[in-house]
Motif scaffolding. Structure first.
Motif, PDB file in Angstrom:
ATOM      1  N   ALA A 178     -10.899  -3.635   7.851  1.00 41.18           N
ATOM      2  CA  ALA A 178     -11.280  -2.275   7.474  1.00 41.18           C
ATOM      3  C   ALA A 178     -11.063  -2.054   5.972  1.00 41.18           C
ATOM      4  O   ALA A 178     -10.225  -2.714   5.346  1.00 41.18           O
ATOM      5  CB  ALA A 178     -10.472  -1.260   8.272  1.00 41.18           C
ATOM      6  N   PRO A 179     -11.769  -1.108   5.391  1.00 42.19           N
ATOM      7  CA  PRO A 179     -11.569  -0.800   3.972  1.00 42.19           C
ATOM      8  C   PRO A 179     -10.276  -0.025   3.745  1.00 42.19           C
ATOM      9  O   PRO A 179      -9.555   0.300   4.695  1.00 42.19           O
ATOM     10  CB  PRO A 179     -12.785   0.065   3.637  1.00 42.19           C
ATOM     11  N   VAL A 180      -9.989   0.241   2.497  1.00 40.30           N
ATOM     12  CA  VAL A 180      -8.870   1.113   2.139  1.00 40.30           C
ATOM     13  C   VAL A 180      -9.330   2.565   2.310  1.00 40.30           C
ATOM     14  O   VAL A 180     -10.443   2.920   1.926  1.00 40.30           O
ATOM     15  CB  VAL A 180      -8.420   0.848   0.694  1.00 40.30           C
ATOM     16  N   HIS A 181      -8.482   3.396   2.889  1.00 43.24           N
ATOM     17  CA  HIS A 181      -8.867   4.782   3.110  1.00 43.24           C
ATOM     18  C   HIS A 181      -9.028   5.513   1.767  1.00 43.24           C
ATOM     19  O   HIS A 181      -8.237   5.295   0.844  1.00 43.24           O
ATOM     20  CB  HIS A 181      -7.818   5.493   3.971  1.00 43.24           C
ATOM     21  N   PRO A 182     -10.020   6.380   1.649  1.00 47.35           N
ATOM     22  CA  PRO A 182     -10.246   7.079   0.378  1.00 47.35           C
ATOM     23  C   PRO A 182      -9.030   7.841  -0.143  1.00 47.35           C
ATOM     24  O   PRO A 182      -8.807   7.897  -1.362  1.00 47.35           O
ATOM     25  CB  PRO A 182     -11.393   8.042   0.711  1.00 47.35           C
ATOM     26  N   LEU A 183      -8.238   8.427   0.732  1.00 46.67           N
ATOM     27  CA  LEU A 183      -7.055   9.161   0.266  1.00 46.67           C
ATOM     28  C   LEU A 183      -5.985   8.216  -0.285  1.00 46.67           C
ATOM     29  O   LEU A 183      -5.205   8.594  -1.161  1.00 46.67           O
ATOM     30  CB  LEU A 183      -6.485  10.016   1.399  1.00 46.67           C
ATOM     31  N   VAL A 184      -5.953   7.003   0.219  1.00 47.44           N
ATOM     32  CA  VAL A 184      -5.032   6.008  -0.329  1.00 47.44           C
ATOM     33  C   VAL A 184      -5.498   5.577  -1.715  1.00 47.44           C
ATOM     34  O   VAL A 184      -4.696   5.465  -2.653  1.00 47.44           O
ATOM     35  CB  VAL A 184      -4.913   4.804   0.623  1.00 47.44           C
ATOM     36  N   LEU A 185      -6.801   5.357  -1.860  1.00 45.41           N
ATOM     37  CA  LEU A 185      -7.336   5.027  -3.191  1.00 45.41           C
ATOM     38  C   LEU A 185      -7.101   6.167  -4.174  1.00 45.41           C
ATOM     39  O   LEU A 185      -6.775   5.939  -5.345  1.00 45.41           O
ATOM     40  CB  LEU A 185      -8.828   4.724  -3.082  1.00 45.41           C
ATOM     41  N   ALA A 186      -7.247   7.390  -3.697  1.00 41.87           N
ATOM     42  CA  ALA A 186      -7.013   8.546  -4.570  1.00 41.87           C
ATOM     43  C   ALA A 186      -5.549   8.608  -4.994  1.00 41.87           C
ATOM     44  O   ALA A 186      -5.235   8.953  -6.153  1.00 41.87           O
ATOM     45  CB  ALA A 186      -7.405   9.834  -3.847  1.00 41.87           C
ATOM     46  N   ALA A 187      -4.639   8.254  -4.083  1.00 39.11           N
ATOM     47  CA  ALA A 187      -3.219   8.246  -4.416  1.00 39.11           C
ATOM     48  C   ALA A 187      -2.907   7.188  -5.469  1.00 39.11           C
ATOM     49  O   ALA A 187      -2.082   7.411  -6.366  1.00 39.11           O
ATOM     50  CB  ALA A 187      -2.389   8.002  -3.158  1.00 39.11           C
ATOM     51  N   LEU A 188      -3.567   6.032  -5.370  1.00 36.30           N
ATOM     52  CA  LEU A 188      -3.392   5.003  -6.390  1.00 36.30           C
ATOM     53  C   LEU A 188      -3.875   5.485  -7.750  1.00 36.30           C
ATOM     54  O   LEU A 188      -3.214   5.286  -8.774  1.00 36.30           O
ATOM     55  CB  LEU A 188      -4.151   3.733  -5.979  1.00 36.30           C
ATOM     56  N   ALA A 189      -5.032   6.122  -7.757  1.00 40.90           N
ATOM     57  CA  ALA A 189      -5.569   6.647  -9.018  1.00 40.90           C
ATOM     58  C   ALA A 189      -4.651   7.710  -9.601  1.00 40.90           C
ATOM     59  O   ALA A 189      -4.469   7.799 -10.830  1.00 40.90           O
ATOM     60  CB  ALA A 189      -6.974   7.214  -8.787  1.00 40.90           C
ATOM     61  N   ALA A 190      -4.046   8.506  -8.732  1.00 40.54           N
ATOM     62  CA  ALA A 190      -3.205   9.611  -9.196  1.00 40.54           C
ATOM     63  C   ALA A 190      -1.943   9.128  -9.908  1.00 40.54           C
ATOM     64  O   ALA A 190      -1.426   9.822 -10.793  1.00 40.54           O
ATOM     65  CB  ALA A 190      -2.825  10.497  -8.010  1.00 40.54           C
ATOM     66  N   VAL A 191      -1.425   7.953  -9.521  1.00 39.78           N
ATOM     67  CA  VAL A 191      -0.218   7.451 -10.190  1.00 39.78           C
ATOM     68  C   VAL A 191      -0.549   6.467 -11.306  1.00 39.78           C
ATOM     69  O   VAL A 191       0.371   5.943 -11.952  1.00 39.78           O
ATOM     70  CB  VAL A 191       0.737   6.788  -9.175  1.00 39.78           C
TER      71      VAL A 191
END
Length: 343
Positions: free
Chosen positions: A10-23
């Motif tokens: 499965a892919p990475v969930h969009p909210l997880v990617l957003a959390a990575l971008a946020a930090v």
């Protein structure tokens, strides 16, 4: 075409990617001293109602299991697990390498350990001491390698046995979210009596993110050295911690697991009653084990569906795994191809 090969696909969930971008801005202290990792520990303490919990982010589940078990046993001691456990079959000897100890594999229906089987194993080992490795830890897989789930009553009996025999309890929680969602209970109820949880994130929307969650303060002591020596201390820990924080802070981990479980149940319901198809075990989480006649299996492969043969369960056995990304349309397409196969 549906992919039921593994929830690892499965892919990475969009909210997880957003959390990575946020930090991903500015600087932060390294090696877990950052505010994101600190907040993750606080969140895990809230989720599991364990104010003294310690959390050590790691990159993958096998290493997480190995580190947890290395903190529990000495080289002359053993880990008791089910014969089908991941640590026994799918980690290339990593737990033995990390611990220097021995894995003792035990049979049990539905990939579950029982108090009776554990008691027999412990008694035999102690009677043959010091020629047999001394049992020191029990490793439970939740949900199990066959997609079944230990009930709270089963867990209570197993952890009580462990305490009575001075054994530590490790829980391989690669799919812990699916188990908690299946049981419909509070997360802390599943952890009662567990010393260390290998908390799985990668199969549930994260990217290379797991954590050793330590409930026993005595085992937390010196774990930082085990963490570092095992090569699992991230220098930029905030990027691992941010993924797990995104999953647990607002209950996303359980929302995603509930969806994966629901897709597995939908798939299981659709498979029942089809000629040449048998569901082998109760579908309690997000894995199904089935037998398919060769014409059925070949039709599905020819139409591009992805899933693995599972010879350990028989020559015509297969494993199907759903994930947070599985859609109802994929399930229905898979089922339609079974029903439309040539006679």
């Amino acid at each position: 075409m549906a992919s039921f090969a593994s929830d690892n696909t499965a892919p990475v969930h969009p909210l997880v990617l957003a959390a990575l971008a946020a930090v991903n801005h500015g600087t932060a202290p390294a090696y877990g001293h950052d505010p994101v990792t600190k907040r993750l520990r606080e969140t895990m303490a809230e989720v599991f109602k364990a104010p003294d919990v310690s959390v050590f982010p790691v990159f993958n589940g096998s290493a997480c299991n190995g580190l947890a078990l290395a903190r529990m046993i000495r080289p002359y001691e053993s880990i008791l697990c089910h014969r089908q456990a991941h640590i026994n079959n799918d980690e290339c000897g990593l737990p033995e390498f990390f611990t220097g100890g021995k894995i003792v594999a035990i049979d049990g229906i539905g990939a579950k350990l029982t108090v009776t089987a554990l008691g027999d194993t412990v008694e035999r080992a102690l009677q043959h001491a010091p020629h047999t490795s001394r049992p020191r830890a029990i490793s439970l897989t939740q949900s199990t390698e066959l997609g079944t789930v230990y009930s709270l009553e089963e867990l209570a009996a197993l952890t009580a046995f462990a305490r009575a025999h001075r054994l530590y309890v490790h829980m391989d929680g690669a799919r812990i979210a699916n188990a908690v969602a299946s049981l419909g209970c509070a997360p802390h109820e599943v952890m009662a009596g567990v010393d260390i949880l290998s908390f799985g994130g990668t199969k549930n929307g994260a990217m290379l993110a797991e954590a050793a969650v330590i409930f026993n303060p005595a085992l937390a002591e010196d774990f930082a050295y085990v963490h570092k020596r095992g090569g699992q201390l991230p220098s930029k820990a905030r990027f691992v911690s941010a993924q797990l924080q995104a999953l647990v802070e607002d209950g996303l981990w359980l929302e995603l697991a509930r969806h994966a479980n629901a897709m597995a149940a939908l798939l299981a319901d659709g498979l029942k009653g089809n000629d040449g198809v048998t569901v082998l075990y109760p579908v309690e989480a997000n894995e199904l084990f089935v037998t398919l006649s060769r014409p059925v299996a070949q039709t599905l492969f020819d139409r591009g569906h992805q899933f693995y043969p599972w010879p350990a369960e028989g020559p015509d056995a297969y494993r199907l795994v759903t994930s947070f990304a599985t859609t109802e349309a994929e399930v229905k397409n898979f089922l339609a191809d079974i029903q439309a196969r040539p006679s």
